[in-house]
Design a protein around this motif. Structure first.
Motif, PDB file in Angstrom:
ATOM      1  N   LEU A 276     -43.955  -3.527   2.068  1.00  0.00           N
ATOM      2  CA  LEU A 276     -43.168  -3.451   1.129  1.00  0.00           C
ATOM      3  C   LEU A 276     -42.700  -1.439   1.549  1.00  0.00           C
ATOM      4  O   LEU A 276     -43.740  -1.444   2.078  1.00  0.00           O
ATOM      5  CB  LEU A 276     -43.511  -3.056  -0.336  1.00  0.00           C
ATOM      6  N   PRO A 277     -41.645  -1.508   1.627  1.00  0.00           N
ATOM      7  CA  PRO A 277     -40.452  -1.773   0.853  1.00  0.00           C
ATOM      8  C   PRO A 277     -39.841  -3.604   2.543  1.00  0.00           C
ATOM      9  O   PRO A 277     -40.471  -2.892   3.356  1.00  0.00           O
ATOM     10  CB  PRO A 277     -39.556  -1.179   0.554  1.00  0.00           C
ATOM     11  N   ILE A 278     -39.420  -4.604   1.808  1.00  0.00           N
ATOM     12  CA  ILE A 278     -38.458  -4.662   2.709  1.00  0.00           C
ATOM     13  C   ILE A 278     -37.119  -4.810   3.587  1.00  0.00           C
ATOM     14  O   ILE A 278     -36.036  -5.221   3.039  1.00  0.00           O
ATOM     15  CB  ILE A 278     -38.769  -6.854   2.724  1.00  0.00           C
ATOM     16  N   SER A 279     -37.038  -3.417   4.291  1.00  0.00           N
ATOM     17  CA  SER A 279     -36.085  -2.713   4.419  1.00  0.00           C
ATOM     18  C   SER A 279     -35.874  -3.471   5.380  1.00  0.00           C
ATOM     19  O   SER A 279     -35.978  -4.077   6.562  1.00  0.00           O
ATOM     20  CB  SER A 279     -35.921  -1.224   4.419  1.00  0.00           C
ATOM     21  N   PRO A 280     -34.205  -3.235   5.582  1.00  0.00           N
ATOM     22  CA  PRO A 280     -33.289  -3.985   6.815  1.00  0.00           C
ATOM     23  C   PRO A 280     -34.334  -3.617   7.704  1.00  0.00           C
ATOM     24  O   PRO A 280     -34.583  -4.797   8.568  1.00  0.00           O
ATOM     25  CB  PRO A 280     -32.146  -3.252   6.440  1.00  0.00           C
ATOM     26  N   PRO A 281     -35.008  -2.712   8.518  1.00  0.00           N
ATOM     27  CA  PRO A 281     -35.122  -2.839   9.941  1.00  0.00           C
ATOM     28  C   PRO A 281     -36.462  -3.175   9.210  1.00  0.00           C
ATOM     29  O   PRO A 281     -36.715  -3.813  10.702  1.00  0.00           O
ATOM     30  CB  PRO A 281     -36.317  -1.197  10.360  1.00  0.00           C
ATOM     31  N   ARG A 282     -37.624  -3.172   8.833  1.00  0.00           N
ATOM     32  CA  ARG A 282     -38.550  -3.263   8.803  1.00  0.00           C
ATOM     33  C   ARG A 282     -38.255  -5.368   8.949  1.00  0.00           C
ATOM     34  O   ARG A 282     -39.801  -6.320   9.286  1.00  0.00           O
ATOM     35  CB  ARG A 282     -39.797  -3.883   7.506  1.00  0.00           C
ATOM     36  N   LEU A 283     -37.026  -6.173   7.983  1.00  0.00           N
ATOM     37  CA  LEU A 283     -37.042  -7.555   8.611  1.00  0.00           C
ATOM     38  C   LEU A 283     -36.476  -7.982   9.200  1.00  0.00           C
ATOM     39  O   LEU A 283     -36.850  -8.911  10.144  1.00  0.00           O
ATOM     40  CB  LEU A 283     -35.956  -7.495   6.552  1.00  0.00           C
ATOM     41  N   VAL A 284     -35.462  -6.834   9.775  1.00  0.00           N
ATOM     42  CA  VAL A 284     -35.461  -6.824  11.161  1.00  0.00           C
ATOM     43  C   VAL A 284     -36.589  -7.370  12.433  1.00  0.00           C
ATOM     44  O   VAL A 284     -36.134  -8.629  13.113  1.00  0.00           O
ATOM     45  CB  VAL A 284     -33.703  -6.754  11.885  1.00  0.00           C
ATOM     46  N   ASP A 285     -37.002  -7.231  12.158  1.00  0.00           N
ATOM     47  CA  ASP A 285     -37.952  -6.587  13.167  1.00  0.00           C
ATOM     48  C   ASP A 285     -39.221  -8.043  12.733  1.00  0.00           C
ATOM     49  O   ASP A 285     -39.875  -7.948  14.560  1.00  0.00           O
ATOM     50  CB  ASP A 285     -39.084  -5.303  12.868  1.00  0.00           C
ATOM     51  N   ALA A 286     -39.059  -7.953  12.310  1.00  0.00           N
ATOM     52  CA  ALA A 286     -40.166  -9.433  11.312  1.00  0.00           C
ATOM     53  C   ALA A 286     -39.069  -9.986  11.981  1.00  0.00           C
ATOM     54  O   ALA A 286     -39.884 -11.609  12.851  1.00  0.00           O
ATOM     55  CB  ALA A 286     -40.334  -9.311  10.377  1.00  0.00           C
ATOM     56  N   LEU A 287     -38.160 -10.713  12.347  1.00  0.00           N
ATOM     57  CA  LEU A 287     -37.541 -11.739  11.906  1.00  0.00           C
ATOM     58  C   LEU A 287     -37.518 -11.844  13.173  1.00  0.00           C
ATOM     59  O   LEU A 287     -37.270 -12.545  14.729  1.00  0.00           O
ATOM     60  CB  LEU A 287     -35.443 -11.583  11.685  1.00  0.00           C
ATOM     61  N   ASP A 288     -37.063 -11.572  14.102  1.00  0.00           N
ATOM     62  CA  ASP A 288     -37.324 -10.739  15.660  1.00  0.00           C
ATOM     63  C   ASP A 288     -38.596 -11.107  16.393  1.00  0.00           C
ATOM     64  O   ASP A 288     -38.755 -12.212  16.987  1.00  0.00           O
ATOM     65  CB  ASP A 288     -37.799  -9.779  16.155  1.00  0.00           C
ATOM     66  N   GLY A 289     -39.672 -11.224  15.503  1.00  0.00           N
ATOM     67  CA  GLY A 289     -41.033 -11.145  16.143  1.00  0.00           C
ATOM     68  C   GLY A 289     -41.295 -12.326  15.755  1.00  0.00           C
ATOM     69  O   GLY A 289     -41.964 -13.152  16.745  1.00  0.00           O
ATOM     70  N   LYS A 290     -40.588 -13.629  14.364  1.00  0.00           N
ATOM     71  CA  LYS A 290     -40.487 -14.586  14.672  1.00  0.00           C
ATOM     72  C   LYS A 290     -40.378 -16.002  15.666  1.00  0.00           C
ATOM     73  O   LYS A 290     -40.687 -16.627  16.382  1.00  0.00           O
ATOM     74  CB  LYS A 290     -39.431 -15.168  13.045  1.00  0.00           C
ATOM     75  N   HIS A 291     -38.613 -15.218  15.964  1.00  0.00           N
ATOM     76  CA  HIS A 291     -37.962 -15.252  16.990  1.00  0.00           C
ATOM     77  C   HIS A 291     -38.707 -15.821  18.450  1.00  0.00           C
ATOM     78  O   HIS A 291     -38.848 -16.703  19.536  1.00  0.00           O
ATOM     79  CB  HIS A 291     -36.814 -15.389  17.114  1.00  0.00           C
ATOM     80  N   SER A 292     -39.003 -13.913  18.811  1.00  0.00           N
ATOM     81  CA  SER A 292     -39.709 -13.847  20.066  1.00  0.00           C
ATOM     82  C   SER A 292     -41.047 -14.803  19.951  1.00  0.00           C
ATOM     83  O   SER A 292     -41.446 -15.193  21.319  1.00  0.00           O
ATOM     84  CB  SER A 292     -40.027 -12.498  20.840  1.00  0.00           C
ATOM     85  N   GLY A 293     -42.507 -15.000  19.308  1.00  0.00           N
ATOM     86  CA  GLY A 293     -43.165 -15.599  18.823  1.00  0.00           C
ATOM     87  C   GLY A 293     -42.932 -17.411  18.865  1.00  0.00           C
ATOM     88  O   GLY A 293     -43.937 -17.789  18.785  1.00  0.00           O
TER      89      GLY A 293
END
Lengths: 165, 751
Positions: free
Chosen positions: B734-751
């Motif tokens: 936390l917090p699930i701020s936009p930069p953190r969430l975008v990074d996590a979504l990118d990680g999911k798509h690249s992973g």
């Protein structure tokens, strides 16, 4: 002693004079010199809206206005919203909806919401939310404030209660 | 109304609060609204370093400025002997003015009083402090490493056996354990083990701390301030200044929000000391920057937690380690987190270990259900994961394991009547739970628990000569408690609530009472009011008996009237007002005073449903819908109960999505303002639906449970679980701020 300017202004319709150094904010003069403490200080950086007043009818944060800028202008504060014993519908509806808990943001909300309804008598929920986005409230989650303002708008229009989006 | 409950006349209605008109017209006086003739303005010099030795302070240049009347440092405070107990005054003394070392960026070093605020600010610039900058530590895990810089060179970890040989930043290790952990996990068909991180967050009340203090030649001190307890202010000031309690009178201002952050003192002792030194009243008001730099955040944390379940959903074991930042001095709510995180569930085997760790940040203060949202975030996320793995609806999984009357809380006692299951069943039946979701949308559920407090309260009910009534409360009214107390007095007496005037009294006009905190005022002070009103009714019956010449046992009190019992002759009923008017002739003033130590505070449970939409391009999360279901015992004024729930939800959403105090590599706070520390604004939130479940607390005359704190517990996980449902990404940081969430979504798509 820093030099002071003699300022002539109107506050809530009454002529008022005061002396102020060039660097003092309108908020400081209202609160500390004129004892109009209804206008609150939450941040002094224009972020919280607790110090909302109107300047020639325009909604401003009084912490971001220099006191000398009030020269020749009309200042409206929360103390000028009710008419004698009669509350403004915005004030009345905030009470009826229990839309305040600690109440320290309330004066700013009252000034901002009355200012909104003067220019937009029939706002949508979204419009009220965006207009009040500069008035921070940490107690209520805004729900009851938004309902109260929409209800006050209907009352002012003489219409049936607003249907929420 | 729940079946079998008594029908009430006043309790459960929604009158306009008595202090409301003052608050919508700007007449109400908050902490900073008070002034006295001849008053000086104070200011506080704060450390620019996160950790440094103070080698010397020279105030001589400041004192040369015309208009500067006093400068104080820790040398002006009495030395407090090392202490322990609920409030450690050794720590408190060193927090209000640093002694030897500064421990965080913003730690108070000196204070001045001058004829104007501007002169005070200029004087602060002329106070010369010589620092030896020391290495500092911000991260809780780094602070635990053996080579970490030590905040307190003489602190040894408590709760370890044998006693450690080397000092440490770990103030204490705590543990809750029961059952057989190994066996518990052996029974599990699925086990999840995860790590969670949360950051320091601030209570974010809109009114900054403010005080005016005046001392007299007779040594008497008067303090005007806003706090969550003026008796606390009196006691703390007396202790750190070495004064008698009777030397200090504290007059409570209206309080502009606290949420736990106004349960200690920062400015009051300084204002008193400056007033003593200058012989003038002194006012100090914190800036917003000072609030963020130097007042109590809620802790940042790291949690590792492991939870196991059988295929049928039965939770079998839980093991967790919780590392909480205490800030500069010990005292994070890590134990409360251990005690609350599993309280909603009947898990037989558990080991929860908490570490209270000092870091170079401000000393943490209470924040609404202290500790509980953090621990709950971990457990409620794990439960969501287990539910998915087991293919069980998350509400059903919770119901399957729900604590109930007779089940044993992880912290020891058996629950009496509680309403957790009712909140789950109500949530499951709520229309939002079945509302169809679209692309990029998701729904999350989470539950929460808070103990709620009782403790010491006093109250008086005074009958005026015209039959109107004063209710005298010892607790600052932070969210509508005046009207709630008045409603209970009106209910007992059988009169209209408009005839009751509630007031908040100062420290000299009502008996000692504990803080406005722990969700305790409507419960505990409410009990005192009810008992005081019952004393008044006894007196009213006695007076009526005297007027009628019958025995008091023959007089009934019913709906505001004294009635003669059957067979006592013909008498017209006597109203409260009629008895009050003649009170001077029947025995004098009618009033009731009660002081009590309230027991039987009943815990509160809540279940929340959150619907979100995630913008996968920007990481922005929009809260679409939110429903909060809570067992409130009995809502005395339902609107203010709903308001507590809505406010708690909003704070929890802020904690989940945006709020964090950001420190740079030198431990300097980078976002000490509302622009960069972004609390939810009106356009960030939807309407927040509230569903009040009323499972009466049998120990309160009207069934009250505390309601203010529980609602901040579930939102962190409810939001994170909803984001998972929308995106397939688990956010455990936390917090699930936009930069953190975008990074996590990118990680999911690249992973």
């Amino acid at each position: 002693m820093d030099p002071k300017t003699h300022v002539h202004t109107h506050i809530n319709g009454e002529p008022v004079e005061f002396l102020s150094e060039a660097y003092r904010s309108l908020l400081e003069i209202l609160r500390d010199e004129l004892m109009l403490t209804g206008t609150k200080e939450g941040c002094t950086t224009g972020d919280c809206g607790a110090c909302s007043v109107t300047l020639d009818g325009r909604l401003v944060c009084s912490c971001l206005v220099l006191a000398v800028e009030a020269e020749g202008r009309r200042v409206g504060t929360v103390e000028g919203i009710a008419r004698g014993e009669t509350l403004h519908p915005v004030q009345q509806k905030l009470l009826e909806h229990a839309a305040l808990q600690c109440g320290v943001c309330t004066p700013g909300i009252v000034v901002a919401a009355t200012s909104l309804l003067e220019r937009n008598p029939d706002p949508t929920e979204r419009e009220v939310r965006y207009w009040l986005a500069g008035n921070l409230c940490r107690c209520t989650g805004y729900d009851k404030i938004i309902r109260a303002v929409l209800d006050a708008a209907s009352e002012l229009r003489g219409a049936s209660p607003n249907v929420l989006e | 109304m729940a079946k079998g409950q008594k029908k009430f006349r006043s309790v459960g209605t929604r009158p306009i609060r008595h202090d409301g008109i003052d608050k919508v017209t700007g007449r109400a006086n908050y902490g900073a609204d008070f002034a006295l003739p001849g008053m000086l303005w104070g200011g506080v010099l704060r450390s620019p370093h996160a950790h440094a030795r103070v080698l010397g302070i020279d105030a001589s240049k400041a004192l040369e400025i015309e208009g500067v009347k006093a400068v104080i440092t820790s040398a002006d405070l009495p030395v407090i002997e090392a202490g322990d107990g609920p409030t450690n005054f050794w720590d408190l003394s060193r927090n209000i003015l640093a002694r030897d070392k500064v421990l965080y960026h913003g730690h108070a070093v000196a204070a001045v009083a001058a004829t104007t605020a501007v002169i005070a600010a200029r004087a602060l610039e002329r106070v010369e402090v010589e620092y030896e900058v020391l290495p500092q530590v911000q991260d809780v895990m780094e602070a635990m490493s053996p080579d970490a810089p030590l905040l307190h060179e003489d602190m040894f970890t408590k709760g370890l056996d044998p006693k450690p040989e080397h000092p440490s930043n770990v103030a204490r290790r705590m543990e809750i354990a029961r059952g057989d952990l190994e066996n518990g996990f052996a029974q599990a068909n699925v086990v999840v083990e995860r790590e969670f991180t949360t950051r320091s967050v601030h209570q974010g009340y809109i009114e900054p701390h403010a005080v005016v203090a005046r001392t007299g030649e007779d040594g008497q001190v008067v303090v005007w301030c806003s706090s969550q307890g003026h008796f606390m202010v009196r006691q703390y000031c007396a202790t750190v200044l070495g004064l008698d309690t009777s030397q200090i009178k504290v007059i409570p201002a209206e309080i502009g929000g606290g949420f736990g952050g106004k349960t200690t003192v920062y400015l009051e002792p300084l204002a008193i000391l400056l007033s003593q030194r200058s012989g003038r009243p002194v006012k100090i008001v914190m800036s917003r920057e000072e609030e963020f730099r130097a007042t109590g955040p809620a802790p940042g944390s790291r949690i590792r937690a492991k939870l196991g379940a059988r295929n049928d959903g039965t939770l079998t074991a839980c093991e967790a380690q919780l590392y909480f930042e205490a800030g500069a001095f010990p005292g994070s709510p890590v134990m409360a987190a251990c005690m609350t995180m599993l309280a909603p569930y009947t898990v037989e085997n558990l080991s929860l270990v908490g570490y209270d760790v000092c870091v170079n940040k401000p000393k943490t203060a209470a924040y609404r259900a202290p500790g509980a949202p953090i621990g709950s975030f971990a457990i409620e996320t794990l439960i969501d994961e287990l539910a998915e793995m087991l293919g069980i609806d998350p509400v059903d999984l919770r119901l399957h394991n729900a604590a109930h009357e007779g089940s044993q809380a992880p912290y020891g006692p058996k629950f009496r009547r509680i309403g957790y299951r009712e909140t789950l069943e109500t949530a499951r039946a709520h229309p939002q739970y079945r509302t169809p979701l679209e692309r990029n949308q998701g729904r999350g559920v989470a539950s929460g628990f808070w103990f709620n407090a009782g403790m010491q309260s006093s109250a008086a009910v005074n009958v005026n000569e015209d039959g109107t009534v004063q209710v005298v409360s010892p607790n600052p009214d932070i969210g509508g408690s005046r009207v709630s107390l008045a409603l209970m007095a009106a209910e007992e007496l059988g009169i209209d609530v408009e005839r009751v005037r509630p007031v908040v009294a100062d420290t000299e006009t009502i008996g000692y009472s504990d803080l406005t905190g722990g969700s305790r005022v409507t419960f505990a002070t409410g009990m005192a009011v009810v008992e005081a009103a019952r004393k008044v009714i006894e007196q009213l019956r006695e007076r009526a008996a005297k007027i009628w010449g019958i025995d008091v046992s023959q007089v009934e009190w019913n709906e505001g009237y004294a009635l003669p019992g059957q067979g006592n002759g013909e008498h017209d009923p006597l109203s409260l007002a009629e008895i009050a008017t003649s009170a001077s002739r029947t025995g004098g003033t009618i009033c009731g005073n009660v002081s009590l130590n309230a027991r039987g505070a009943a815990p509160g449970f809540a279940t929340h449903i959150c619907d979100v939409e995630v913008d996968p391009e920007t990481g922005r999360v929009e809260i679409l819908r939110y429903a909060a279901v809570q067992d409130v015992g009995k809502a005395i004024h339902p609107s203010y109960v709903e308001g507590q729930m809505q406010g708690g939800v909003a704070q929890g959403i802020g904690w989940a999505l945006n709020e964090e105090l950001v420190y740079d590599e030198d431990g300097v706070l980078e976002n000490p303002g509302f622009l960069d520390y972004r609390i939810p604004v009106a356009s960030d939130l939807p309407m927040i639906d509230t569903i009040l479940v009323e499972v009466a607390n049998p120990t309160h005359p009207y069934g009250v449970r505390g309601v203010g704190e529980v609602p901040i517990v579930p939102p962190l996980a409810a939001v994170a679980n909803a984001i998972y449902a929308a995106t397939g990404v688990r956010m455990r940081d936390l917090p699930i701020s936009p930069p953190r969430l975008v990074d996590a979504l990118d990680g999911k798509h690249s992973g």
